[in-house]
Design a protein around this motif. Sequence first.
Motif, mmCIF file in Angstrom:
data_model
loop_
_atom_site.group_PDB
_atom_site.id
_atom_site.type_symbol
_atom_site.label_atom_id
_atom_site.label_comp_id
_atom_site.label_asym_id
_atom_site.label_seq_id
_atom_site.Cartn_x
_atom_site.Cartn_y
_atom_site.Cartn_z
ATOM 1 N N ARG A 59 0.845 -1.204 0.000
ATOM 2 C CA ARG A 59 0.000 0.000 0.000
ATOM 3 C C ARG A 59 0.878 1.251 0.000
ATOM 4 N N ARG A 60 1.928 1.208 0.805
ATOM 5 C CA ARG A 60 2.838 2.361 0.867
ATOM 6 C C ARG A 60 3.572 2.535 -0.468
ATOM 7 N N ASP A 68 1.314 4.096 -3.001
ATOM 8 C CA ASP A 68 1.208 5.529 -2.746
ATOM 9 C C ASP A 68 2.440 6.255 -3.302
ATOM 10 N N ARG A 94 2.369 8.859 -6.623
ATOM 11 C CA ARG A 94 2.783 10.256 -6.426
ATOM 12 C C ARG A 94 3.953 10.610 -7.340
ATOM 13 N N ARG A 123 -5.754 5.895 -6.373
ATOM 14 C CA ARG A 123 -5.447 7.312 -6.520
ATOM 15 C C ARG A 123 -5.978 7.777 -7.875
#
Lengths: 266, 122
Positions: free
Chosen positions: A232-233, A236, A240, B12
């Motif tokens: 999950r990290r 992310d 980004r 996202r």
Amino acid sequence: MVVSTPGYVSPHPSPLCSWEMNLQIGGVAVHLAGRSLQSWEALLARFGPFAAEAGLTSLHLQVEEEASPWHGVTHDSFVTASDAGWQLLLNLEARHALVAGPAVAEGVEAALRLALPYVLPDGLLLHAVLLRDGERGFLGVGPSGCGKSTLARLLPAHALGDELAVVNGSESGWTAGSFPTSGARGGAVTVAAIYFLRPAPRHQRRPVPPSRAAALLAQQCHWPTDRPELGRRRFDTLTRLAASVPCWALGFAREKSVFQLIVGGG
Amino acid sequence: MGWRRAPHTAWRRLGQEVVVIDLQSNVMYGLDDAGGCVWESLGEEGAAPSAPEGPAVAGFLEELAQLGLVEGAGRAAPATPVQSPAAASPRILWREQVQRFGGSCGLRPGQGTPCGGKPVWS
């Protein structure tokens, strides 16, 4: 680089050490310790370009020349690996590894490959050639055969490494350093652009939308799939990165002029 | 039937798409803008489930459910109805299997944690 006097005691559960070494790999501080000066010489020859002052250590490696010092050890959080000349035992929870055998440099490199995806707080281990233009860095990402090594050979003055790069997020942006494969150089740069590489008869560059870039990065990222929370990290981080750094598809011919195209995309 | 995002997913919005990952199967999905709007309107685990509106949205959610990306909540709650923008049909644009350790990590089979292999725990 520090070689302590005999009798130095590692701050971690380990035998007495006669030397220690600190490395900086893409923003990750690695501490190595051992007893044999032969090991130290082998590691210095291999990882010398990545030597650094001691810092807040993220990973500790204990190096032994004798094989199988942990024979019979079992624990859920341990990973083992071995090949001709080395064995390693990695405790992911403690961020501590034991590397044993005469081929210590190869064993240490394997330990770093295994451990970095787990210890990077906001980073990625990517299959990429890392090119430098001053303080700016350019990642050429892709699988074997896409042209990473070709690009590094074509632009030797700018190449920090041709196989793996460590990318880290920070308040000031994204930084990258080369993973210490054979021939790689130390140092960190600010990531200015990412290129997804492929050989082509002539240079051509087109933008890649962030969503597609995220998928392509995920294909070339060392992903700790056995740990969902780390996954999950990692998701992310890479989404980004894809959203904040210009991403391009780059077809390139074997001509040095491709560098102008690369630095123009940052 | 109401729906909410499965707890083993992360996502996202990136431009006109929403990228979703299933952290159990390690598959990434790209949803188009309409699909992304449907996804964004869903609740997290523990939130009130959303009630789909229209056959296209309902079919899309059924597809997501079959993939394990959303979970049915048993019965619809009085949540905000899902609106699909501009009457476009929501859909999955692409899917990619995430590599475990990439294609050329240098660790070969038999070395404990090989490329594409599950780590060997002692």
